[in-house]
Design a protein around this motif. Sequence first.
Motif, mmCIF file in Angstrom:
data_model
loop_
_atom_site.group_PDB
_atom_site.id
_atom_site.type_symbol
_atom_site.label_atom_id
_atom_site.label_comp_id
_atom_site.label_asym_id
_atom_site.label_seq_id
_atom_site.Cartn_x
_atom_site.Cartn_y
_atom_site.Cartn_z
ATOM 1 N N ALA A 285 -4.975 -4.575 2.541
ATOM 2 C CA ALA A 285 -5.719 -4.587 1.278
ATOM 3 C C ALA A 285 -4.749 -4.395 0.118
ATOM 4 O O ALA A 285 -4.899 -4.992 -0.949
ATOM 5 C CB ALA A 285 -6.783 -3.502 1.270
ATOM 6 N N PHE A 286 -3.749 -3.574 0.326
ATOM 7 C CA PHE A 286 -2.777 -3.277 -0.729
ATOM 8 C C PHE A 286 -1.352 -3.499 -0.207
ATOM 9 O O PHE A 286 -1.099 -3.393 0.992
ATOM 10 C CB PHE A 286 -2.919 -1.829 -1.188
ATOM 11 N N GLY A 287 -0.453 -3.796 -1.104
ATOM 12 C CA GLY A 287 0.974 -3.763 -0.784
ATOM 13 C C GLY A 287 1.540 -5.012 -0.158
ATOM 14 O O GLY A 287 2.737 -5.071 0.114
ATOM 15 N N ALA A 288 0.719 -6.012 0.049
ATOM 16 C CA ALA A 288 1.261 -7.253 0.624
ATOM 17 C C ALA A 288 1.241 -8.355 -0.445
ATOM 18 O O ALA A 288 2.265 -8.653 -1.058
ATOM 19 C CB ALA A 288 0.444 -7.657 1.853
ATOM 20 N N VAL A 289 0.068 -8.936 -0.660
ATOM 21 C CA VAL A 289 -0.083 -9.937 -1.721
ATOM 22 C C VAL A 289 -1.429 -9.741 -2.407
ATOM 23 O O VAL A 289 -2.391 -9.291 -1.789
ATOM 24 C CB VAL A 289 -0.028 -11.401 -1.182
ATOM 25 N N TRP A 290 -1.481 -10.072 -3.683
ATOM 26 C CA TRP A 290 -2.742 -10.110 -4.416
ATOM 27 C C TRP A 290 -3.649 -11.147 -3.775
ATOM 28 O O TRP A 290 -3.186 -12.227 -3.397
ATOM 29 C CB TRP A 290 -2.507 -10.454 -5.878
ATOM 30 N N GLN A 291 -4.923 -10.834 -3.717
ATOM 31 C CA GLN A 291 -5.852 -11.694 -2.984
ATOM 32 C C GLN A 291 -6.810 -12.386 -3.952
ATOM 33 O O GLN A 291 -7.576 -11.753 -4.652
ATOM 34 C CB GLN A 291 -6.598 -10.837 -1.957
ATOM 35 N N TRP A 292 -6.708 -13.722 -3.979
ATOM 36 C CA TRP A 292 -7.587 -14.508 -4.847
ATOM 37 C C TRP A 292 -9.044 -14.268 -4.456
ATOM 38 O O TRP A 292 -9.383 -14.282 -3.279
ATOM 39 C CB TRP A 292 -7.321 -15.995 -4.707
ATOM 40 N N THR A 293 -9.893 -14.075 -5.430
ATOM 41 C CA THR A 293 -11.328 -13.980 -5.134
ATOM 42 C C THR A 293 -12.055 -15.167 -5.749
ATOM 43 O O THR A 293 -11.530 -15.848 -6.635
ATOM 44 C CB THR A 293 -11.957 -12.693 -5.690
ATOM 45 N N GLY B 99 -6.537 -6.071 -4.881
ATOM 46 C CA GLY B 99 -5.539 -5.451 -4.016
ATOM 47 C C GLY B 99 -4.298 -5.117 -4.795
ATOM 48 O O GLY B 99 -4.348 -4.569 -5.900
ATOM 49 N N SER B 100 -3.168 -5.455 -4.213
ATOM 50 C CA SER B 100 -1.886 -5.326 -4.904
ATOM 51 C C SER B 100 -0.861 -6.055 -4.059
ATOM 52 O O SER B 100 -1.197 -6.584 -2.993
ATOM 53 C CB SER B 100 -1.489 -3.856 -5.096
ATOM 54 N N SER B 101 0.364 -6.110 -4.526
ATOM 55 C CA SER B 101 1.376 -6.879 -3.797
ATOM 56 C C SER B 101 2.549 -6.006 -3.402
ATOM 57 O O SER B 101 2.639 -4.835 -3.781
ATOM 58 C CB SER B 101 1.860 -8.046 -4.672
ATOM 59 N N CYS B 102 3.458 -6.626 -2.661
ATOM 60 C CA CYS B 102 4.657 -5.920 -2.211
ATOM 61 C C CYS B 102 5.539 -5.485 -3.376
ATOM 62 O O CYS B 102 6.391 -4.609 -3.200
ATOM 63 C CB CYS B 102 5.446 -6.788 -1.238
ATOM 64 N N VAL B 103 5.356 -6.079 -4.551
ATOM 65 C CA VAL B 103 6.172 -5.676 -5.701
ATOM 66 C C VAL B 103 5.373 -4.901 -6.752
ATOM 67 O O VAL B 103 5.859 -4.677 -7.862
ATOM 68 C CB VAL B 103 6.903 -6.872 -6.355
ATOM 69 N N THR B 104 4.173 -4.495 -6.396
ATOM 70 C CA THR B 104 3.421 -3.623 -7.296
ATOM 71 C C THR B 104 3.994 -2.205 -7.189
ATOM 72 O O THR B 104 4.167 -1.695 -6.081
ATOM 73 C CB THR B 104 1.935 -3.600 -6.901
ATOM 74 N N PRO B 105 4.274 -1.575 -8.325
ATOM 75 C CA PRO B 105 4.845 -0.229 -8.248
ATOM 76 C C PRO B 105 3.931 0.764 -7.523
ATOM 77 O O PRO B 105 2.708 0.678 -7.629
ATOM 78 C CB PRO B 105 4.986 0.174 -9.723
ATOM 79 N N ALA B 106 4.553 1.663 -6.809
ATOM 80 C CA ALA B 106 3.816 2.734 -6.138
ATOM 81 C C ALA B 106 2.964 3.466 -7.175
ATOM 82 O O ALA B 106 3.422 3.781 -8.274
ATOM 83 C CB ALA B 106 4.796 3.702 -5.491
ATOM 84 N N GLY B 107 1.725 3.720 -6.804
ATOM 85 C CA GLY B 107 0.854 4.476 -7.695
ATOM 86 C C GLY B 107 0.106 3.629 -8.702
ATOM 87 O O GLY B 107 -0.746 4.136 -9.438
ATOM 88 N N HIS B 108 0.405 2.341 -8.740
ATOM 89 C CA HIS B 108 -0.240 1.511 -9.755
ATOM 90 C C HIS B 108 -1.565 0.924 -9.258
ATOM 91 O O HIS B 108 -2.491 0.723 -10.038
ATOM 92 C CB HIS B 108 0.701 0.394 -10.187
#
Lengths: 434, 434, 434, 434
Positions: A356-364, A397-406
């Motif tokens: 859900a988080f930390g891999a890639v943003w998920q298009w909805t 979600g978020s991606s692998c380059v989203t800062p921790a805590g964001h």
Amino acid sequence: MPEAVTHRLVSAGLLPQSLSERLAASRRRSIDIARPLSPEDMTVQAMDDASPTKWHLAHTTWFYETFVLGPHMPGYRRFDDSFAYCFNSYYEGAGPRHPRTRRGLLTRPSSAAVMDYRAHVDASLATLLHDVPPDPTIHQLVELGINHEQQHQELMLTDILALLACNPLAPAYRELPEVVVDEPASTVQWLSHPGGIRSIGNDGEGFCWDNETPRHSVLLQPYRLADRLVTNAEWLEFIADGGYRNPLLWLSDGWATVKNEGWIAPLYWELRDDVWQQFTLAGLQPVPKSAPVSHISYFEADAFARWTGKRLPTEFEWEFAVAADGGDPPASDDVQIRPAPLEQVARSEKRRLHQAFGAVWQWTASAYLPYPGYRPPEGTIGEYNGKFMVSQHVLRGSSCVTPAGHARLTYRNFFYPAQRWQFTGVRLAADAGA
Amino acid sequence: MPEAVTHRLVSAGLLPQSLSERLAASRRRSIDIARPLSPEDMTVQAMDDASPTKWHLAHTTWFYETFVLGPHMPGYRRFDDSFAYCFNSYYEGAGPRHPRTRRGLLTRPSSAAVMDYRAHVDASLATLLHDVPPDPTIHQLVELGINHEQQHQELMLTDILALLACNPLAPAYRELPEVVVDEPASTVQWLSHPGGIRSIGNDGEGFCWDNETPRHSVLLQPYRLADRLVTNAEWLEFIADGGYRNPLLWLSDGWATVKNEGWIAPLYWELRDDVWQQFTLAGLQPVPKSAPVSHISYFEADAFARWTGKRLPTEFEWEFAVAADGGDPPASDDVQIRPAPLEQVARSEKRRLHQAFGAVWQWTASAYLPYPGYRPPEGTIGEYNGKFMVSQHVLRGSSCVTPAGHARLTYRNFFYPAQRWQFTGVRLAADAGA
Amino acid sequence: MPEAVTHRLVSAGLLPQSLSERLAASRRRSIDIARPLSPEDMTVQAMDDASPTKWHLAHTTWFYETFVLGPHMPGYRRFDDSFAYCFNSYYEGAGPRHPRTRRGLLTRPSSAAVMDYRAHVDASLATLLHDVPPDPTIHQLVELGINHEQQHQELMLTDILALLACNPLAPAYRELPEVVVDEPASTVQWLSHPGGIRSIGNDGEGFCWDNETPRHSVLLQPYRLADRLVTNAEWLEFIADGGYRNPLLWLSDGWATVKNEGWIAPLYWELRDDVWQQFTLAGLQPVPKSAPVSHISYFEADAFARWTGKRLPTEFEWEFAVAADGGDPPASDDVQIRPAPLEQVARSEKRRLHQAFGAVWQWTASAYLPYPGYRPPEGTIGEYNGKFMVSQHVLRGSSCVTPAGHARLTYRNFFYPAQRWQFTGVRLAADAGA
Amino acid sequence: MPEAVTHRLVSAGLLPQSLSERLAASRRRSIDIARPLSPEDMTVQAMDDASPTKWHLAHTTWFYETFVLGPHMPGYRRFDDSFAYCFNSYYEGAGPRHPRTRRGLLTRPSSAAVMDYRAHVDASLATLLHDVPPDPTIHQLVELGINHEQQHQELMLTDILALLACNPLAPAYRELPEVVVDEPASTVQWLSHPGGIRSIGNDGEGFCWDNETPRHSVLLQPYRLADRLVTNAEWLEFIADGGYRNPLLWLSDGWATVKNEGWIAPLYWELRDDVWQQFTLAGLQPVPKSAPVSHISYFEADAFARWTGKRLPTEFEWEFAVAADGGDPPASDDVQIRPAPLEQVARSEKRRLHQAFGAVWQWTASAYLPYPGYRPPEGTIGEYNGKFMVSQHVLRGSSCVTPAGHARLTYRNFFYPAQRWQFTGVRLAADAGA
């Protein structure tokens, strides 16, 4: 308490970081991201959508100067009056500005001058937070500034990738630290959700953007959601089956884009000696089969879903399912420079709904629109989100380059359907009976 | 029964027209629309978005040939094999086609040849409906063809307007029959609606497009809806207040469009001797103050709503409010060539919510997306609606040039947010408390 | 003298036609060119460079109204005041005008109205020439008008070709009357010229354009000129040898054009079942091998010459050689709709230098620049030629669609190096020793 | 002989510099030009026509590697194989290359790496010239390389100017050393020339480009030439008289450019508080009235000449007049960063015809075409000049940023008629009687 001990306790979540500390950490992190770059790398603009690293470093600083120091610190002296023109992004209320498409022409101020600018503003912010009596408005604005800079930290990395990808030398931003074990991904599990009336949006705890509010009810039909993201292996099947050559799979605008742009694979992919490679922040690398597909547009996500007979989830289906499975992401390590293969992640996740988080943003499937009752904040700061609410789609979600805590459960990212320079991918959904 | 009597009874809704009769009437109506035009007028393409009248006449004929006669009439002989290439609009499944932007180059086939084409197909359709045993599939396809042609009848008029507007001679398509009494519009009444779970979409009675299905429930917050459309008088205030010069009123993409296109008023408006005129199908005319504003984009509708402190309704709010106020439009006279002033309409309407139909299409805040569970029909015909479900906004109601009998409560029209050559306007909405 | 006798004597060149007669003949000829066209064909604009037939018919009429009738006929009443805006081509001195790229949007005035316009102006001109005392200024302007209309007669045909070439039905403007005997062309003979100081430009006898003056001396090195034009057969060799794929043969701008436009052959050529066809005014036809290559750009002419090791002649080399070989073309029959094969022509020509006139315009190595001492005429009429003297190249001779009587030895045609919708070809030259 | 003495003798022209010395000086000079720039400044591309300084530094080095060291130095090892792709400019014969418009994306190789590249090639060249037996081919190629680099030295400065002009901070490349005494320019003196047959082009003494050959005779009519360049004061009169608003003064393409680009003054001019300023390499400066106008296009030069009733000289008129007045420029000091006012120059010039060299390049009426009998050199090096001989105009003389020793009487510079980022100006001419 000695600093090392404090640090360990903070890291372990046992001691909350102060605002000042978080501010300082956030400011340091931008510098860290820029560290592997030369002044040249920091100055050039890869394309209209992307900005130079130097510009990001200065703009995030201008943000504090304009919205925090200028209005709230008595006697604050601007570092350089011309910077307001150079580093305003899109705030019409903050006066005229350098055109977005010409940010890469700003060889002056130099990278060194921008570092001085940062130091000047950082010192002033430290003074403000230390000397001025605690003021909730200021604290909220600093919180906003931290989150704003975190967004730009993600953009810095995607924009650096875009820049290096233009270079015939195919240089790496950083070496890959990971040992990638590219084991076949597990079969998708379909997680069922009953639908019904659900609350969506931020509940007011902690920081959030205006576009996550107000919290409100939505009515969901029963649906199912894939427990993991679509992998590169699956995308290769789509390609092999002629996915990029069959107009019947595509939205009309999508097909026009495929033809005009000559798309035959995700962004940064290239076929060398019959093997698909992908240009990454670690240079050109073989496409890892079990990692989630990345750098695809909404058009591609939608076409892929149609090819599978499934569909994209709405942002509400996504949020409810993730809420039910644990909600906000755990405190995490910092960014990776590319999304990890599924098995590597799955082993460490406690959840049923992986990545859900930390891999890639998920298009909805959801267009980026205001929530019922949405009101942007008063003043220039109110230009942050609302004025972009047309013609874009929400990513969750978020991606692998989203800062921790964001990242968080209710976060709404948004891009145009043809854009694909972000770390963007797909999670499939289906109606309950489908 | 003598034909005149039948006609009167049918007109009065006391005797349903047969499918054959409705088909014939619909086919005749296209010819009637083209009647005031020269062959030159019928051939030229005003802009990429618009098509020549001749092309519309041929394309609506090709539609029957391709989807009805070809597959369902044994022994049907195509009128001319080359027409499939010339007059396919966008059906990828129906083979290659002449590029949309070059439709105006087709000086051949001539207008006369297209009329022969129509006669050939009409005769074949008459035979098919008369001789072949009643077949629900054929009946549904003919019903689809009638509705398809009705859509193109509206486009013919908007495209003719676009063409004549390019002409320095400012020619009229038709004289204005109406005596316009331009009385000041009444003050807006705000109709309150309680919200709640409501059924939206077509219930399966009578013809509808696939995009109106499936009928499903949505959850609405309490809201209010203006009882009438925004008038030209109100739009003049917006202009006078600097509406087109204030970026803070606009979506970001909207403001970029305002600047790039040099918009300072609705489409077809021009200031002559300090008086705003509008080019219409009746030539250049003074802007009637109490008539609804027309030919505005979504961007303008949205900016205007923001200027008033109100907002646009969602398509669901619109549908529910109209459903509660009488639902489908009454059987009506045929089209006017421009929207009538409010008072003229209001006197004859029994409803509380005026101008829902027959004036201008009303931009909604809803992006054009599939309803939950939406499935396009199988086959090439399925390319009709679904593949356009991205980056557009839904408009509801109907316009002064929508053919009689075409509009209905659940109808979803859709255009891109910058488009304004259709008869498009605004009805304001507000949250219950706002 | 009875009219039939006069006509015969005039045709035989024994009795000069009066100015009125020549004017009337010229005006009729434009109508004759338009005769095979429908009103639709006459209205549409194929591309920015081309104009609609109707526009040509009206513009050539506007020319008389503006420069002859308006200033010189007392009491002349303009046919329609709005026509000045519609049909001014590029005369800045004659006021604002409809943009060139939008000429095809003028469905009104109708073709019929333009014919009435012509009749009105023709009648006025007849009256002027009959009633008003002979006035050299008027006679010169009418002479200018005749030559102006002749230029447009050629353009009508090239623009009709451009239009019909866009049509997927590949319609013919006219059937080919000729029986084409496609015998192999004879070997090129190289005609030697000694060079020296030569007089170039018009000597003041008969009508000429300002750009052919003043007559002046140029210094020529000894050179050789091919006795015939380059044939399609030779062009096919160029293609087969990779001419369109070898950048080293091309000017830099030419190679960029080849790549951007995807050129692989002359304009209107297409390969069907491995045979090259060319779209002509007689529809799609096999490429006749011994006919001169046509519809090539300066870039292609130059690349071909380089491929052969030869070069293009300068306009001075061309003029001197043709002057030495007979000068002006003989009174000739009217236009053919495509250039005839060499042998057909050569049999009837008395000259050593074949195809100087009546086949295709011949690109020269000379940029289109003013002759030493050149002065454009005073007034608006002076905008005719001089303001185009940059970035174009001179073509000499005339083409198969140049009206009889229009061509002459000193004529300077000019087009941009990438243009190829005219009937344009190549004659090779070489230095004396090469 | 001690080095200092040698240097003084060489400077005084008493001792010819050796090829090695001149090579080394030329190589050093490029570095000197880049010295005031940061790595950022050296990397960014201002516009498609301009190139980054770093690219110039690398490309001039690649030139030696490709044409001298590779073919002629046994055992030479390329510095980096990827550089051939990065730094080939337009030599089709030297393989594929990075697109011109994307040169500014090359943040790698870094400026430091390019300096290493230069050092590597410089060392190899020194070895080659020292160790290998004297070889005329090598010497000619090195001579070519020196002249090639000199051209790029001029471009470096014009491209740096273009870059800094994009910067809202209006930074100066260098301070103005000059004390400008802006005395009114003297009245133009018209120098008469009798015409006749004159020899034009290089006579084979010393280095020249291929496009200056072969020397050949031209026939000139009697003419007059202004003894000085058009000044800024005169240009201000042209502006004040509506020169940029009167279409009748302009070539048709020129007027289209004026309107499309919104030209109202020379490039880099801006009106601040009613005073015209010009952005220069010394930053924004008041326009010096007696200095020659600079940064104008051919279109502007031509319109200005028409406004005065004069014309531009042909390149032959220019060359003959300068030949008669002293020919080649004297050995001179190095470049100034902007053209000096006339009086400053005139005082030191012995000639009657002032400012032939060292101020601004002078647009001529001559299109850039090959001289009779022109042949480009064999091989890839032959792509240097010939392939640009279309659609450009010749400029003669040299500019304030042309390297010392580069200019000569027969030099032919060339640019497109709309280009104006070079130091370009006007000298007027007239027919003898005009």
